[in-house]
Enzyme design. Structure first.
Site, short mmCIF file in Angstrom:
data_model
loop_
_atom_site.label_atom_id
_atom_site.label_comp_id
_atom_site.label_asym_id
_atom_site.label_seq_id
_atom_site.Cartn_x
_atom_site.Cartn_y
_atom_site.Cartn_z
N SER A 136 -5.62 6.59 15.51
CA SER A 136 -4.77 6.42 14.42
C SER A 136 -4.73 7.81 13.55
CB SER A 136 -4.58 5.32 13.53
OG SER A 136 -3.77 5.47 12.59
N HIS B 286 -2.05 7.33 18.43
CA HIS B 286 -1.11 6.39 17.37
C HIS B 286 -0.56 6.93 16.15
CE1 HIS B 286 -0.06 2.17 16.15
NE2 HIS B 286 -0.57 2.56 14.94
N ASP C 64 1.55 6.73 12.69
CA ASP C 64 1.99 5.54 11.92
C ASP C 64 3.12 6.29 11.02
OD1 ASP C 64 0.40 3.01 12.20
OD2 ASP C 64 -1.00 4.59 11.66
N MET D 60 5.95 5.96 8.43
CA MET D 60 6.52 4.77 7.28
C MET D 60 7.54 5.65 6.38
SD MET D 60 2.49 3.84 6.02
CE MET D 60 1.19 3.62 7.09
N HIS E 183 4.17 4.18 15.80
CA HIS E 183 4.32 2.69 15.37
C HIS E 183 5.31 3.17 13.83
CE1 HIS E 183 2.03 -0.30 12.71
NE2 HIS E 183 3.18 -0.91 13.07
N MET F 179 6.76 1.76 10.83
CA MET F 179 6.99 0.67 9.58
C MET F 179 7.81 1.28 8.82
SD MET F 179 2.93 0.73 9.26
CE MET F 179 2.87 2.01 10.41
N MET G 230 -0.50 -6.54 14.07
CA MET G 230 -1.20 -6.07 12.94
C MET G 230 -2.39 -6.96 12.56
SD MET G 230 -0.04 -3.46 12.07
CE MET G 230 -0.87 -3.06 10.71
N ASP H 247 -4.23 -3.57 15.77
CA ASP H 247 -4.06 -2.13 14.99
C ASP H 247 -4.45 -2.67 13.58
OD1 ASP H 247 -3.49 0.02 13.49
OD2 ASP H 247 -1.19 -0.21 13.57
C1 DX5 Z 1 -1.74 0.51 8.84
C2 DX5 Z 1 -1.68 1.31 10.04
C3 DX5 Z 1 -2.72 1.67 11.13
C4 DX5 Z 1 -3.99 2.29 10.30
C5 DX5 Z 1 -5.29 1.65 11.01
O1 DX5 Z 1 -0.48 0.33 8.64
O2 DX5 Z 1 -0.61 0.60 11.08
O3 DX5 Z 1 -2.32 2.29 12.27
O4 DX5 Z 1 -4.10 3.69 10.42
O5 DX5 Z 1 -6.36 2.19 10.19
P1 DX5 Z 1 -7.54 1.62 10.10
O6 DX5 Z 1 -8.23 1.59 11.67
O7 DX5 Z 1 -8.61 2.67 9.30
O8 DX5 Z 1 -7.58 0.13 9.84
ZN ZN Z 2 -0.47 1.59 13.14
#
Ligand code: DX5
Ligand code: ZN
Length: 217
Positions: A8, A33, A35, A37, A66, A68, A138, A176
């Site tokens: 990630s 990956h 993220d 947001m 991903h 969000m 999640m 994740d």
């Molecule tokens: C959280 C993200 C994850 C996050 C995971 O909202 O969707 O992808 O980056 O990070 P770690 O592995 O540090 O929990």
């Molecule tokens: Zn994620």
């Protein structure tokens, strides 16, 4: 199914983004990956379109985004020139899942459904499970890296795996949040083939990333 590891990028060194990606050039079965947001669906803001668009110029690995966000359709349109392989949207973000999945399938090679920890797998009707390429469970509440793994995700993974077998579906199961070498094998045994890890992998030096990623297979 191949055992995929998805670092990630939320946890990487943003000041050296290109070099961070290149450090994984020789690692097989690896997705990045990303993220995305919107400071609305979750209380945080991360990568925007100009940054994500650049990633495809420094790596040939699959990009796993991903989202969000409260408006997945807007982001699907906005990010369609970024070379994204898998587009995961949050089940909780829309009431029009069937229409959104059809829309995404026209734009992206792979479409995934992401579930918050508190959303049960029973929320997704069987016929939609048969249409998607990936289900992301999640294992922390979305929005931030470095959180503690929610243990009940293991049972949820087993249930989803059983459902996949019953339906003879072939979606990937991705986990994740809070994934480390302490829970990775339990998750693999439960049926997860794709593990996302941010802080666990990027806590190391770039020369250690490969070994840290491979320790999750
Ligand atoms: C959280 C993200 C994850 C996050 C995971 O909202 O969707 O992808 O980056 O990070 P770690 O592995 O540090 O929990
Ligand atoms: Zn994620």
């Amino acid at each position: 199914m191949d055992k995929i590891v998805s670092p990630s990028l939320l946890a990487c060194d943003f000041l050296n983004l290109g070099a961070e990606l290149k450090a994984f050039d020789n690692v097989e079965d690896l997705w990045f990956h990303i993220d995305v947001m919107d400071a609305h669906f979750v209380p945080n803001l991360t990568f925007g379109h100009p940054v994500v668009k650049k990633l495809q110029t420094v790596t040939k690995k699959k990009l796993d985004a991903h989202f969000m966000v409260t408006d997945p359709t807007f982001f699907a349109d906005n990010f369609k020139d970024c070379g994204i392989h898998n587009f995961s949207f949050h089940w909780e973000a829309t009431n029009h899942h069937d229409r959104l999945i059809s829309y995404l399938k026209d734009l992206y090679p792979s479409v995934g459904i992401a579930l918050n920890p508190s959303t049960p797998i029973e929320a997704i009707p069987d016929y939609l499970l048969s249409r998607v390429d990936l289900v992301l469970l999640m294992s922390v509440n979305p929005g931030f890296g470095g959180q503690k793994f929610i243990e009940s995700t293991v049972e949820k993974t087993k249930s989803l795996n059983q459902k996949r077998e019953k339906l003879q579906a072939n979606f990937q199961i991705q986990i994740d949040g809070g994934v480390t070498n302490k829970n990775a094998m339990t998750l693999r045994d439960a049926g997860a083939n794709n593990l996302v890890a941010g802080s666990y992998i990027f806590k190391g030096q770039p020369s250690e990333y490969q070994q840290l990623a491979d320790s999750l297979r």
